[in-house]
Design a protein around this motif. Structure first.
Motif, PDB file in Angstrom:
ATOM      1  N   LEU A  22     -19.152 -14.179 -92.298  1.00  0.00           N
ATOM      2  CA  LEU A  22     -19.153 -15.543 -91.773  1.00  0.00           C
ATOM      3  C   LEU A  22     -18.941 -15.539 -90.266  1.00  0.00           C
ATOM      4  O   LEU A  22     -19.631 -16.251 -89.532  1.00  0.00           O
ATOM      5  CB  LEU A  22     -18.080 -16.382 -92.471  1.00  0.00           C
ATOM      6  N   GLU A  23     -18.005 -14.722 -89.793  1.00  0.00           N
ATOM      7  CA  GLU A  23     -17.763 -14.658 -88.347  1.00  0.00           C
ATOM      8  C   GLU A  23     -19.026 -14.243 -87.600  1.00  0.00           C
ATOM      9  O   GLU A  23     -19.380 -14.850 -86.587  1.00  0.00           O
ATOM     10  CB  GLU A  23     -16.640 -13.664 -88.045  1.00  0.00           C
ATOM     11  N   VAL A  26     -21.643 -17.129 -87.663  1.00  0.00           N
ATOM     12  CA  VAL A  26     -21.246 -18.242 -86.784  1.00  0.00           C
ATOM     13  C   VAL A  26     -21.433 -17.849 -85.324  1.00  0.00           C
ATOM     14  O   VAL A  26     -21.958 -18.625 -84.516  1.00  0.00           O
ATOM     15  CB  VAL A  26     -19.790 -18.676 -87.068  1.00  0.00           C
ATOM     16  N   CYS A  68     -24.659 -19.015 -94.207  1.00  0.00           N
ATOM     17  CA  CYS A  68     -23.539 -19.446 -93.383  1.00  0.00           C
ATOM     18  C   CYS A  68     -22.927 -20.718 -93.962  1.00  0.00           C
ATOM     19  O   CYS A  68     -21.697 -20.817 -94.099  1.00  0.00           O
ATOM     20  CB  CYS A  68     -24.022 -19.670 -91.946  1.00  0.00           C
ATOM     21  N   GLN A  69     -23.761 -21.672 -94.322  1.00  0.00           N
ATOM     22  CA  GLN A  69     -23.258 -22.920 -94.906  1.00  0.00           C
ATOM     23  C   GLN A  69     -22.543 -22.653 -96.227  1.00  0.00           C
ATOM     24  O   GLN A  69     -21.501 -23.238 -96.511  1.00  0.00           O
ATOM     25  CB  GLN A  69     -24.395 -23.909 -95.110  1.00  0.00           C
ATOM     26  N   SER A  70     -23.102 -21.761 -97.027  1.00  0.00           N
ATOM     27  CA  SER A  70     -22.491 -21.413 -98.308  1.00  0.00           C
ATOM     28  C   SER A  70     -21.101 -20.815 -98.105  1.00  0.00           C
ATOM     29  O   SER A  70     -20.147 -21.176 -98.807  1.00  0.00           O
ATOM     30  CB  SER A  70     -23.392 -20.424 -99.053  1.00  0.00           C
ATOM     31  N   LEU A  71     -20.982 -19.909 -97.153  1.00  0.00           N
ATOM     32  CA  LEU A  71     -19.684 -19.295 -96.881  1.00  0.00           C
ATOM     33  C   LEU A  71     -18.688 -20.310 -96.332  1.00  0.00           C
ATOM     34  O   LEU A  71     -17.496 -20.264 -96.656  1.00  0.00           O
ATOM     35  CB  LEU A  71     -19.843 -18.114 -95.920  1.00  0.00           C
ATOM     36  N   MET A  72     -19.152 -21.248 -95.513  1.00  0.00           N
ATOM     37  CA  MET A  72     -18.265 -22.295 -94.996  1.00  0.00           C
ATOM     38  C   MET A  72     -17.774 -23.188 -96.128  1.00  0.00           C
ATOM     39  O   MET A  72     -16.601 -23.563 -96.159  1.00  0.00           O
ATOM     40  CB  MET A  72     -18.971 -23.113 -93.922  1.00  0.00           C
ATOM     41  N   HIS A  73     -18.666 -23.501 -97.072  1.00  0.00           N
ATOM     42  CA  HIS A  73     -18.257 -24.302 -98.233  1.00  0.00           C
ATOM     43  C   HIS A  73     -17.250 -23.526 -99.075  1.00  0.00           C
ATOM     44  O   HIS A  73     -16.284 -24.099 -99.588  1.00  0.00           O
ATOM     45  CB  HIS A  73     -19.465 -24.695 -99.082  1.00  0.00           C
ATOM     46  N   ARG A  74     -17.468 -22.244 -99.220  1.00  0.00           N
ATOM     47  CA  ARG A  74     -16.539 -21.404 -99.990  1.00  0.00           C
ATOM     48  C   ARG A  74     -15.173 -21.404 -99.336  1.00  0.00           C
ATOM     49  O   ARG A  74     -14.142 -21.529-100.005  1.00  0.00           O
ATOM     50  CB  ARG A  74     -17.107 -19.986-100.081  1.00  0.00           C
ATOM     51  N   MET A  75     -15.140 -21.274 -98.014  1.00  0.00           N
ATOM     52  CA  MET A  75     -13.872 -21.274 -97.294  1.00  0.00           C
ATOM     53  C   MET A  75     -13.164 -22.619 -97.470  1.00  0.00           C
ATOM     54  O   MET A  75     -11.959 -22.671 -97.717  1.00  0.00           O
ATOM     55  CB  MET A  75     -14.076 -20.973 -95.812  1.00  0.00           C
ATOM     56  N   ALA A  76     -13.928 -23.699 -97.368  1.00  0.00           N
ATOM     57  CA  ALA A  76     -13.339 -25.028 -97.548  1.00  0.00           C
ATOM     58  C   ALA A  76     -12.787 -25.180 -98.968  1.00  0.00           C
ATOM     59  O   ALA A  76     -11.705 -25.745 -99.171  1.00  0.00           O
ATOM     60  CB  ALA A  76     -14.379 -26.108 -97.257  1.00  0.00           C
TER      61      ALA A  76
END
Length: 96
Positions: A22-23, A26, A68-76
């Motif tokens: 993710l890093e 981004v 990237c969006q998928s990983l951000m959703h996972r983090m959220a």
């Protein structure tokens, strides 16, 4: 026998490898420099079709944007799950 593995995955927070991915995604999206240790990952991202490196400029492909969006959703989701557990009085172990 093959069905023994179904539904057997563990449920937990994102691991360090996913956070590193993710890093990188981004930073590429923002046009920021990558950590020098990410060189091997960058090669894999290009090979996987997540990043385009035309003319030496890095850019996410549509697949890279989706990942990237998928990983951000996972983090959220992980953060929300931690709030639920905290409300229940359950502390979660943090990875060091």
């Amino acid at each position: 026998m093959a069905d023994q593995g179904r539904y057997s995955m563990s449920v937990g927070n994102m691991g360090q490898q996913e956070l590193d991915l993710l890093e990188c995604l981004v930073r590429i999206d923002r046009g920021q420099a990558l950590d020098p240790r990410a060189d091997d990952m960058l090669v894999r991202l290009v090979d996987a079709g997540l990043v385009d490196s035309a003319d030496g400029v890095l850019a996410l492909t549509l697949a890279g944007i989706e990942r990237c969006q998928s990983l951000m959703h996972r983090m959220a989701g992980d953060m929300e799950a931690a709030k639920v557990l905290a409300a229940r009085g359950i502390a979660i172990a943090s990875e060091a």
